[in-house]
Motif scaffolding. Structure first.
Motif, PDB file in Angstrom:
ATOM      1  N   ASP A  28      -6.677  24.983   3.076  1.00 45.12           N
ATOM      2  CA  ASP A  28      -7.548  24.244   3.998  1.00 45.12           C
ATOM      3  C   ASP A  28      -7.952  22.747   3.369  1.00 45.12           C
ATOM      4  N   ARG A  29      -7.409  22.577   2.381  1.00 39.87           N
ATOM      5  CA  ARG A  29      -7.666  21.300   1.571  1.00 39.87           C
ATOM      6  C   ARG A  29      -6.711  20.195   1.592  1.00 39.87           C
ATOM      7  N   THR A  30      -7.149  18.963   1.798  1.00 41.80           N
ATOM      8  CA  THR A  30      -6.081  17.913   1.896  1.00 41.80           C
ATOM      9  C   THR A  30      -6.864  16.898   0.757  1.00 41.80           C
ATOM     10  N   ARG A  31      -5.672  16.496  -0.084  1.00 43.59           N
ATOM     11  CA  ARG A  31      -5.938  15.471  -1.054  1.00 43.59           C
ATOM     12  C   ARG A  31      -5.088  14.196  -0.785  1.00 43.59           C
ATOM     13  N   ALA A  32      -5.683  13.084  -0.917  1.00 46.48           N
ATOM     14  CA  ALA A  32      -4.862  11.658  -0.775  1.00 46.48           C
ATOM     15  C   ALA A  32      -5.065  10.844  -2.042  1.00 46.48           C
ATOM     16  N   ALA A  33      -4.046  10.289  -2.347  1.00 42.44           N
ATOM     17  CA  ALA A  33      -3.927   9.216  -3.279  1.00 42.44           C
ATOM     18  C   ALA A  33      -3.562   7.941  -2.697  1.00 42.44           C
ATOM     19  N   VAL A  63      -5.391  15.563  11.106  1.00 45.66           N
ATOM     20  CA  VAL A  63      -6.704  15.227  10.720  1.00 45.66           C
ATOM     21  C   VAL A  63      -7.144  15.149   9.248  1.00 45.66           C
ATOM     22  N   GLY A  64      -6.647  16.417   8.706  1.00 44.27           N
ATOM     23  CA  GLY A  64      -7.129  16.115   7.204  1.00 44.27           C
ATOM     24  C   GLY A  64      -6.504  15.043   6.443  1.00 44.27           C
ATOM     25  N   GLU A  65      -5.295  14.599   6.853  1.00 40.02           N
ATOM     26  CA  GLU A  65      -4.632  13.340   6.282  1.00 40.02           C
ATOM     27  C   GLU A  65      -5.504  12.137   6.595  1.00 40.02           C
ATOM     28  N   GLU A  66      -5.924  12.159   7.790  1.00 38.47           N
ATOM     29  CA  GLU A  66      -6.710  10.993   8.375  1.00 38.47           C
ATOM     30  C   GLU A  66      -8.108  10.890   7.455  1.00 38.47           C
ATOM     31  N   ILE A  67      -8.622  11.891   7.320  1.00 38.66           N
ATOM     32  CA  ILE A  67     -10.039  11.898   6.656  1.00 38.66           C
ATOM     33  C   ILE A  67      -9.651  11.682   5.265  1.00 38.66           C
ATOM     34  N   ALA A  68      -8.895  12.188   4.593  1.00 39.35           N
ATOM     35  CA  ALA A  68      -8.682  12.133   3.190  1.00 39.35           C
ATOM     36  C   ALA A  68      -8.411  10.846   2.914  1.00 39.35           C
ATOM     37  N   GLY A  69      -7.120  10.388   3.588  1.00 37.20           N
ATOM     38  CA  GLY A  69      -6.572   9.192   3.561  1.00 37.20           C
ATOM     39  C   GLY A  69      -7.694   7.930   3.640  1.00 37.20           C
ATOM     40  N   ALA A  70      -8.485   8.108   4.860  1.00 41.34           N
ATOM     41  CA  ALA A  70      -9.652   7.129   4.953  1.00 41.34           C
ATOM     42  C   ALA A  70     -10.757   6.939   3.653  1.00 41.34           C
ATOM     43  N   ARG A  71     -10.833   8.064   2.983  1.00 40.33           N
ATOM     44  CA  ARG A  71     -11.669   8.183   2.193  1.00 40.33           C
ATOM     45  C   ARG A  71     -11.274   7.725   0.551  1.00 40.33           C
ATOM     46  N   ALA A  72      -9.739   7.720   0.969  1.00 38.92           N
ATOM     47  CA  ALA A  72      -9.227   7.132  -0.440  1.00 38.92           C
ATOM     48  C   ALA A  72      -9.057   5.666  -0.185  1.00 38.92           C
ATOM     49  N   LEU A  73      -8.899   5.233   1.106  1.00 36.99           N
ATOM     50  CA  LEU A  73      -8.955   3.677   1.269  1.00 36.99           C
ATOM     51  C   LEU A  73     -10.471   3.228   0.871  1.00 36.99           C
ATOM     52  N   MET A  74     -11.474   4.004   1.287  1.00 42.02           N
ATOM     53  CA  MET A  74     -12.904   3.489   1.112  1.00 42.02           C
ATOM     54  C   MET A  74     -13.103   3.388  -0.314  1.00 42.02           C
ATOM     55  N   ASP A  75     -12.632   4.356  -1.063  1.00 39.13           N
ATOM     56  CA  ASP A  75     -12.790   4.220  -2.422  1.00 39.13           C
ATOM     57  C   ASP A  75     -12.143   2.902  -3.170  1.00 39.13           C
ATOM     58  N   ILE A  76     -10.956   2.545  -2.503  1.00 42.14           N
ATOM     59  CA  ILE A  76     -10.098   1.323  -2.860  1.00 42.14           C
ATOM     60  C   ILE A  76     -10.999  -0.085  -2.474  1.00 42.14           C
ATOM     61  N   GLY A  79      -9.254  10.680  -2.080  1.00 43.19           N
ATOM     62  CA  GLY A  79      -9.940  11.201  -1.234  1.00 43.19           C
ATOM     63  C   GLY A  79      -9.485  12.471  -1.008  1.00 43.19           C
ATOM     64  N   ASN A  80     -10.590  13.412  -0.273  1.00 45.73           N
ATOM     65  CA  ASN A  80     -10.420  14.817  -0.203  1.00 45.73           C
ATOM     66  C   ASN A  80     -10.815  15.028   1.245  1.00 45.73           C
ATOM     67  N   ALA A  81     -10.297  15.966   1.698  1.00 48.50           N
ATOM     68  CA  ALA A  81     -10.709  16.698   2.975  1.00 48.50           C
ATOM     69  C   ALA A  81     -10.809  18.125   3.023  1.00 48.50           C
ATOM     70  N   GLN A  82     -11.525  18.634   3.642  1.00 45.66           N
ATOM     71  CA  GLN A  82     -11.504  20.199   3.728  1.00 45.66           C
ATOM     72  C   GLN A  82     -11.879  20.674   5.052  1.00 45.66           C
ATOM     73  N   VAL A 141       0.797  -1.276  -0.036  1.00 48.26           N
ATOM     74  CA  VAL A 141       0.060   0.026  -0.038  1.00 48.26           C
ATOM     75  C   VAL A 141       0.910   1.241   0.027  1.00 48.26           C
ATOM     76  N   GLU A 142       0.776   2.121  -0.882  1.00 48.88           N
ATOM     77  CA  GLU A 142       1.180   3.534  -0.982  1.00 48.88           C
ATOM     78  C   GLU A 142       0.185   4.671  -0.752  1.00 48.88           C
ATOM     79  N   MET A 143       0.383   5.527   0.205  1.00 57.51           N
ATOM     80  CA  MET A 143      -0.435   6.720   0.298  1.00 57.51           C
ATOM     81  C   MET A 143       0.492   7.833   0.122  1.00 57.51           C
ATOM     82  N   GLU A 144      -0.153   9.029  -0.689  1.00 57.63           N
ATOM     83  CA  GLU A 144       0.390  10.217  -0.790  1.00 57.63           C
ATOM     84  C   GLU A 144      -0.642  11.352  -0.374  1.00 57.63           C
TER      85      GLU A 144
END
Length: 89
Positions: free
Chosen positions: A18-23, A52-65, A38-41, A9-12
């Motif tokens: 105020d925006r965080t994007r995760a891939a 916190v932004g990383e955790e939310i955006a990261g969780a959303r990216a993992l939910m997408d996967i 995943g995104n968080a604002q 697993v790789e996460m960036e």
């Protein structure tokens, strides 16, 4: 008999104000790569907490996967059984 299988697993993260994007990318044991985003604002009244932004955006990216992997498994079940199965999820 036990079989040991691993996934890589790789996460960036990208922070922009105020925006965080995760891939995220998961490489399955057969070499297949599944990518999610995943995104968080942050609300303007919240204090800046990058983690916190990383955790939310990261969780959303993992939910997408996770959703993509469920769909992949569903199609593989259908292909192997020759009939339509109930959706996984």
């Amino acid at each position: 008999m036990q079989t040991l299988v691993g996934w890589h697993v790789e996460m960036e993260f990208r922070e922009d104000g105020d925006r965080t994007r995760a891939a995220a990318m998961v490489r399955l044991s057969d070499g297949t790569e599944v990518r999610g985003h995943g995104n968080a604002q942050r609300h303007p009244t919240d204090s800046p907490q990058l983690r916190v932004g990383e955790e939310i955006a990261g969780a959303r990216a993992l939910m997408d996967i996770a959703s993509q992997l469920l769909q992949k498994a569903h199609h593989e079940i259908d292909d192997a059984s020759g009939r339509t199965s109930y959706p996984l999820g």
